[in-house]
Motif scaffolding. Structure first.
Motif, short mmCIF file in Angstrom:
data_model
loop_
_atom_site.label_atom_id
_atom_site.label_comp_id
_atom_site.label_asym_id
_atom_site.label_seq_id
_atom_site.Cartn_x
_atom_site.Cartn_y
_atom_site.Cartn_z
N HIS A 211 0.83 -1.21 0.00
CA HIS A 211 0.00 0.00 0.00
C HIS A 211 0.86 1.26 0.00
O HIS A 211 0.54 2.24 -0.68
CB HIS A 211 -0.93 -0.01 1.21
N ALA A 212 1.94 1.24 0.76
CA ALA A 212 2.85 2.39 0.77
C ALA A 212 3.50 2.59 -0.59
O ALA A 212 3.65 3.72 -1.07
CB ALA A 212 3.91 2.21 1.85
N ARG A 213 3.89 1.50 -1.24
CA ARG A 213 4.47 1.59 -2.58
C ARG A 213 3.46 2.17 -3.57
O ARG A 213 3.81 2.98 -4.44
CB ARG A 213 4.91 0.21 -3.06
N ILE A 214 2.22 1.71 -3.46
CA ILE A 214 1.17 2.18 -4.37
C ILE A 214 0.99 3.69 -4.24
O ILE A 214 0.91 4.42 -5.23
CB ILE A 214 -0.15 1.43 -4.09
N ALA A 215 0.92 4.18 -2.99
CA ALA A 215 0.75 5.62 -2.77
C ALA A 215 1.95 6.40 -3.32
O ALA A 215 1.79 7.42 -3.98
CB ALA A 215 0.57 5.89 -1.28
N ALA A 216 3.16 5.89 -3.05
CA ALA A 216 4.36 6.57 -3.53
C ALA A 216 4.41 6.59 -5.05
O ALA A 216 4.79 7.60 -5.66
CB ALA A 216 5.61 5.89 -2.96
N ARG A 217 4.00 5.49 -5.67
CA ARG A 217 4.05 5.45 -7.13
C ARG A 217 3.00 6.36 -7.75
O ARG A 217 3.27 7.03 -8.76
CB ARG A 217 3.87 4.01 -7.64
N PHE A 218 1.82 6.42 -7.14
CA PHE A 218 0.79 7.33 -7.69
C PHE A 218 1.24 8.78 -7.56
O PHE A 218 1.07 9.58 -8.49
CB PHE A 218 -0.54 7.11 -6.98
N ASP A 219 1.86 9.12 -6.43
CA ASP A 219 2.37 10.48 -6.26
C ASP A 219 3.47 10.78 -7.28
O ASP A 219 3.55 11.89 -7.81
CB ASP A 219 2.90 10.66 -4.83
N ALA A 220 4.31 9.77 -7.56
CA ALA A 220 5.37 9.97 -8.56
C ALA A 220 4.77 10.18 -9.95
O ALA A 220 5.27 11.01 -10.73
CB ALA A 220 6.31 8.77 -8.56
N MET A 221 3.70 9.45 -10.27
CA MET A 221 3.02 9.65 -11.55
C MET A 221 2.51 11.08 -11.66
O MET A 221 2.66 11.74 -12.70
CB MET A 221 1.86 8.67 -11.68
N LEU A 222 1.89 11.56 -10.59
CA LEU A 222 1.37 12.94 -10.60
C LEU A 222 2.52 13.93 -10.79
O LEU A 222 2.40 14.89 -11.56
CB LEU A 222 0.62 13.22 -9.30
N ALA A 223 3.64 13.68 -10.12
CA ALA A 223 4.78 14.59 -10.22
C ALA A 223 5.40 14.57 -11.61
O ALA A 223 6.01 15.57 -12.04
CB ALA A 223 5.85 14.20 -9.18
N HIS A 224 5.23 13.46 -12.33
CA HIS A 224 5.84 13.33 -13.66
C HIS A 224 4.88 13.69 -14.80
O HIS A 224 5.16 13.39 -15.96
CB HIS A 224 6.39 11.92 -13.86
N GLY A 225 3.76 14.31 -14.48
CA GLY A 225 2.90 14.85 -15.53
C GLY A 225 1.69 14.02 -15.90
O GLY A 225 1.18 14.14 -17.02
N PHE A 226 1.21 13.19 -14.99
CA PHE A 226 0.06 12.34 -15.30
C PHE A 226 -1.17 13.16 -15.69
O PHE A 226 -1.87 12.82 -16.66
CB PHE A 226 -0.26 11.43 -14.11
N ILE A 227 -1.44 14.25 -14.96
CA ILE A 227 -2.62 15.06 -15.30
C ILE A 227 -2.50 15.64 -16.70
O ILE A 227 -3.47 15.68 -17.47
CB ILE A 227 -2.82 16.18 -14.25
N ASP A 228 -1.31 16.08 -17.08
CA ASP A 228 -1.11 16.59 -18.43
C ASP A 228 -1.34 15.50 -19.47
O ASP A 228 -1.85 15.76 -20.57
CB ASP A 228 0.30 17.17 -18.58
N GLU A 229 -0.94 14.27 -19.14
CA GLU A 229 -1.19 13.15 -20.07
C GLU A 229 -2.68 12.96 -20.29
O GLU A 229 -3.12 12.78 -21.44
CB GLU A 229 -0.57 11.86 -19.50
N VAL A 230 -3.46 13.01 -19.23
CA VAL A 230 -4.91 12.85 -19.37
C VAL A 230 -5.51 14.04 -20.10
O VAL A 230 -6.45 13.88 -20.89
CB VAL A 230 -5.56 12.63 -17.98
#
Length: 315
Positions: A211-230
């Motif tokens: 669960h901690a890995r999942i949260a960290a990875r989702f935060d990393a996705m957001l930091a790397h431009g996930f919203i811009d991708e969508v």
């Protein structure tokens, strides 16, 4: 090759964020391996960040297959995966290389190893009835209806997974049988008899670590431009939340945020929660495979353990 002389093929399975990519690439560094993706999200082009698609360097480290093969406006079925995967395993072994299947879409693995039954085709009238029911009662209510007639299928679906809930209810309405029962009675599959697909499961000894890995990875996705991708996907104008691609975990939550339905923090929390729910369903599938080889993905040497298990399959 006859059914009596089967070729073992390692299948590295596991929930999201369990370390599949690292283990697969470590194996490919030692063997002439070609990786066949078992992931219903990685098939889509233009969806890189939110699907945690392997990087360009990772993709270059070993041949990869069934990644970036269709447009997000298209659909890709378990039956198509099965056909493509069997063809690829044939081609890889013919080249003298080692096929390695890697992913977390358990329905794909089930289709590959057990075959697919002749489920009824989509029926527009039945779907219209179910859509009307959903407008009136909501998809969670239809999920509850499904749980009453097919608890096994309902257990692996989220209460708002409208596409799959509708399909499962449609199958029951057309056949009078639960989808789980139909899928549990596979036809004889001569074409796959030449292979023995061996599941190696990366599973957590402590769910909280994953669960901690999942949260960290989702935060990393957001930091790397996930919203811009969508945003770029939305700007195409031909995609919607009803499509399988946009129903992938994370994309739905980001889309709703961009629609103004939620704020940023709520979107983040919903995305993490949805990923955790996906993880739970993936583990439920895995634990129904008594033949699997389990590797603790929380262990410090999990990658090495997984590599040894994959190497053992080929011996």
């Amino acid at each position: 090759m006859s059914a009596r002389k089967t070729l073992p093929v390692a299948c590295l399975l596991g929930p999201t964020a369990s370390g599949k990519t690292a283990a697969a690439l470590a194996f490919a560094a030692r063997r002439p391996a070609e990786i066949v993706s078992v992931d219903s999200a990685l098939v889509y082009r233009e969806m890189d960040i939110g699907t945690a698609k392997p990087s360009a360097a990772e993709l270059a480290a070993a041949p990869h297959h069934l990644i970036d093969i269709i447009d997000p406006a298209e659909a890709y079925s378990a039956a198509e995966f099965r056909s493509d995967a069997l063809r690829l395993v044939d081609e890889i072994t013919a080249r003298g290389n080692v096929p390695l299947l890697v992913g977390g879409t358990m329905l794909y693995f089930k289709a590959l190893t057990q075959g697919l039954n002749d489920l009824p085709a989509a029926d527009p009238d039945t779907r219209a009835t179910l859509d009307a029911d959903a407008v009136r009662d909501g998809w969670p209510a239809l999920h509850a209806r499904l749980a009453a007639i097919d608890p096994q299928t309902a257990a692996r679906l989220a209460p708002n997974d409208s596409q799959r809930i509708q399909r499962a209810l449609e199958v029951f309405m057309l056949t009078g049988q639960p989808m789980s029962a139909l899928l549990a009675a596979p036809r004889a599959q001569e074409e796959s008899a030449r292979y023995r697909f061996v599941p190696i499961a990366l599973e957590p000894s402590e769910r909280s670590v994953l669960h901690a890995r999942i949260a960290a990875r989702f935060d990393a996705m957001l930091a790397h431009g996930f919203i811009d991708e969508v945003k770029r996907l939305r700007a195409r104008g031909d995609l919607s939340l009803e499509m399988p691609s946009m129903r992938c975990v994370g994309y739905r939550q980001a889309w709703e945020y961009l629609d103004g339905d939620t704020d940023y923090n709520t979107m983040r929390d919903k995305g993490v929660f949805a990923t955790r729910q996906l993880c739970k369903r993936q583990l439920t599938w895995l634990r129904a495979m008594p033949e699997r080889i389990i590797v603790d993905c929380c262990a410090a040497d999990a990658t090495e353990q997984a590599v040894r298990a994959m190497e053992h399959v080929g011996q």
